[in-house]
Design an enzyme around this catalytic site. Sequence first.
Site, PDB file in Angstrom:
ATOM      1  N   SER A  43       0.723  -0.805   0.198  1.00  0.00           N
ATOM      2  CA  SER A  43       0.137   0.038   0.033  1.00  0.00           C
ATOM      3  C   SER A  43       0.469   1.480   0.112  1.00  0.00           C
ATOM      4  CB  SER A  43      -1.013  -0.117   1.587  1.00  0.00           C
ATOM      5  OG  SER A  43      -1.488   1.660   1.686  1.00  0.00           O
TER       6      SER A  43
ATOM      7  N   TYR B  71      -2.665  -1.105  10.296  1.00  0.00           N
ATOM      8  CA  TYR B  71      -2.481  -0.825   8.688  1.00  0.00           C
ATOM      9  C   TYR B  71      -0.973  -0.860   8.911  1.00  0.00           C
ATOM     10  CZ  TYR B  71      -3.955  -1.309   4.221  1.00  0.00           C
ATOM     11  OH  TYR B  71      -4.117  -1.290   2.500  1.00  0.00           O
TER      12      TYR B  71
HETATM   13  P1  NAD Z   1     -11.000  -6.021   0.167  1.00  0.00           P
HETATM   14  O1  NAD Z   1     -11.500  -6.068   1.274  1.00  0.00           O
HETATM   15  O2  NAD Z   1     -12.359  -6.060  -1.427  1.00  0.00           O
HETATM   16  O3  NAD Z   1     -10.794  -7.856  -0.771  1.00  0.00           O
HETATM   17  C1  NAD Z   1      -9.992  -8.045   0.746  1.00  0.00           C
HETATM   18  C2  NAD Z   1     -10.126  -9.074   0.680  1.00  0.00           C
HETATM   19  O4  NAD Z   1      -9.656 -10.052   0.973  1.00  0.00           O
HETATM   20  C3  NAD Z   1     -10.965 -10.158  -0.468  1.00  0.00           C
HETATM   21  O5  NAD Z   1     -10.925 -10.865  -1.267  1.00  0.00           O
HETATM   22  C4  NAD Z   1     -11.850 -10.900   1.377  1.00  0.00           C
HETATM   23  O6  NAD Z   1     -12.313 -11.671   1.302  1.00  0.00           O
HETATM   24  C5  NAD Z   1     -10.038 -11.049   1.885  1.00  0.00           C
HETATM   25  N1  NAD Z   1      -9.910 -11.873   3.284  1.00  0.00           N
HETATM   26  C6  NAD Z   1      -9.805 -10.622   4.060  1.00  0.00           C
HETATM   27  N2  NAD Z   1      -9.776 -11.534   5.281  1.00  0.00           N
HETATM   28  C7  NAD Z   1      -9.224 -12.970   4.922  1.00  0.00           C
HETATM   29  C8  NAD Z   1      -8.780 -13.556   5.636  1.00  0.00           C
HETATM   30  N3  NAD Z   1      -9.150 -14.044   7.067  1.00  0.00           N
HETATM   31  N4  NAD Z   1      -8.217 -14.436   4.512  1.00  0.00           N
HETATM   32  C9  NAD Z   1      -8.373 -14.887   3.435  1.00  0.00           C
HETATM   33  N5  NAD Z   1      -8.631 -13.739   3.000  1.00  0.00           N
HETATM   34  C10 NAD Z   1      -9.222 -12.552   3.723  1.00  0.00           C
HETATM   35  O7  NAD Z   1     -10.082  -4.875  -0.032  1.00  0.00           O
HETATM   36  P2  NAD Z   1      -9.866  -4.852  -1.468  1.00  0.00           P
HETATM   37  O8  NAD Z   1      -9.051  -3.145  -1.245  1.00  0.00           O
HETATM   38  O9  NAD Z   1      -9.575  -5.726  -2.492  1.00  0.00           O
HETATM   39  O10 NAD Z   1      -8.261  -5.003  -0.391  1.00  0.00           O
HETATM   40  C11 NAD Z   1      -6.952  -6.029  -1.041  1.00  0.00           C
HETATM   41  C12 NAD Z   1      -5.660  -5.219  -0.631  1.00  0.00           C
HETATM   42  O11 NAD Z   1      -5.742  -4.500  -1.072  1.00  0.00           O
HETATM   43  C13 NAD Z   1      -5.621  -5.774   1.415  1.00  0.00           C
HETATM   44  O12 NAD Z   1      -4.197  -5.834   0.865  1.00  0.00           O
HETATM   45  C14 NAD Z   1      -5.481  -3.604   0.572  1.00  0.00           C
HETATM   46  O13 NAD Z   1      -4.505  -3.536   2.492  1.00  0.00           O
HETATM   47  C15 NAD Z   1      -4.710  -3.430   0.060  1.00  0.00           C
HETATM   48  N6  NAD Z   1      -4.385  -2.091  -0.488  1.00  0.00           N
HETATM   49  C16 NAD Z   1      -6.184  -1.524  -1.083  1.00  0.00           C
HETATM   50  C17 NAD Z   1      -6.139  -0.727  -1.512  1.00  0.00           C
HETATM   51  C18 NAD Z   1      -7.990   0.101  -1.560  1.00  0.00           C
HETATM   52  O14 NAD Z   1      -7.649   1.368  -1.830  1.00  0.00           O
HETATM   53  N7  NAD Z   1      -8.775  -0.461  -1.554  1.00  0.00           N
HETATM   54  C19 NAD Z   1      -4.798   0.621  -0.728  1.00  0.00           C
HETATM   55  C20 NAD Z   1      -3.900  -0.416  -1.194  1.00  0.00           C
HETATM   56  C21 NAD Z   1      -3.887  -1.328  -0.536  1.00  0.00           C
END
Ligand code: NAD
Length: 257
Positions: free
Chosen positions: A139, A152
């Site tokens: 991130s 986080y």
């Molecule tokens: P999201 O909530 O849409 O997806 C998260 C995914 O992780 C889902 O498929 C969920 O089922 C899975 N998950 C959650 N807990 C879990 C567990 N205990 N075991 C297995 N799977 C699990 O979120 P996202 O925004 O797509 O985030 C995905 C990644 O990207 C994360 O690591 C997040 O920190 C990172 N990220 C997101 C953003 C953003 O703006 N959305 C920015 C930077 C980084």
Amino acid sequence: MVLKGKTAVVTGSNSGIGLGVAREIARAGADVVLNSFSDTADDHALAETMSQEFGVTVRYIQADMSDGAQCRALIEKSGACDILVNNAGIQHVAPIDDFPVEKWDAIIAINMSSVFHTTAAALPVMRAAGWGRVINIASAHGLTASPFKSAYVAAKHGVVGMTKTVALETAEEPITCNAICPGYVLTPLVEAQIPDTMAKYNMGREEVIKKVMLERQPSREFATVEQLGGTTVFLASDAAAQITGTTISVDGGWTAL
Ligand code: NAD
């Protein structure tokens, strides 16, 4: 079809960035293992639909990334694992002196310790295959901080550090390890933060998006899951064979500020 013949395991991939990344990897010709903690008919149907859409093998394997043994079992059950995308992640926002301990423990486990467990399990598989890519979805918060996101930010900085360590440990092998650092991407994780932020700033949805959430993202645009998928496919391609131990920001200029 630059990834034809490879198998990719994408953690946390039944939604959001993980699903977008998994779809771009499948489009590039690799077989894919989808994962989350749930085990519903929808999860398996998602794999079936993707398989038909892209003409590759897509399996759904349930494993809870908060549990080290299940992280390792995911790799074992996948069989092949040429490309490991560590994506599973959750968020909780609170001042540090009010941060629930169970949320701290869950974020550290899912966002950071899972990367340790899956990587430890996947490297022997990659070594046996003579090729491998570890791609960690970190991130912008792996490079910078924001208030109220102590767990986080700590976890994502940890992932960036682990990325460098794994890259050094595999530097003389045909294996690379890199982290992608997205800025804001409109996914369920971010969507869930909008109502609270609207209430906190007494603003409407669009105003919160442009003035608060994208305030640090100079492009004033969300990154898309397809762009993150494309970056992942690039890091998995032969063109990126000498890119290791680094971060690629997909953040509209956030970390240039
Ligand atoms: P999201 O909530 O849409 O997806 C998260 C995914 O992780 C889902 O498929 C969920 O089922 C899975 N998950 C959650 N807990 C879990 C567990 N205990 N075991 C297995 N799977 C699990 O979120 P996202 O925004 O797509 O985030 C995905 C990644 O990207 C994360 O690591 C997040 O920190 C990172 N990220 C997101 C953003 C953003 O703006 N959305 C920015 C930077 C980084």
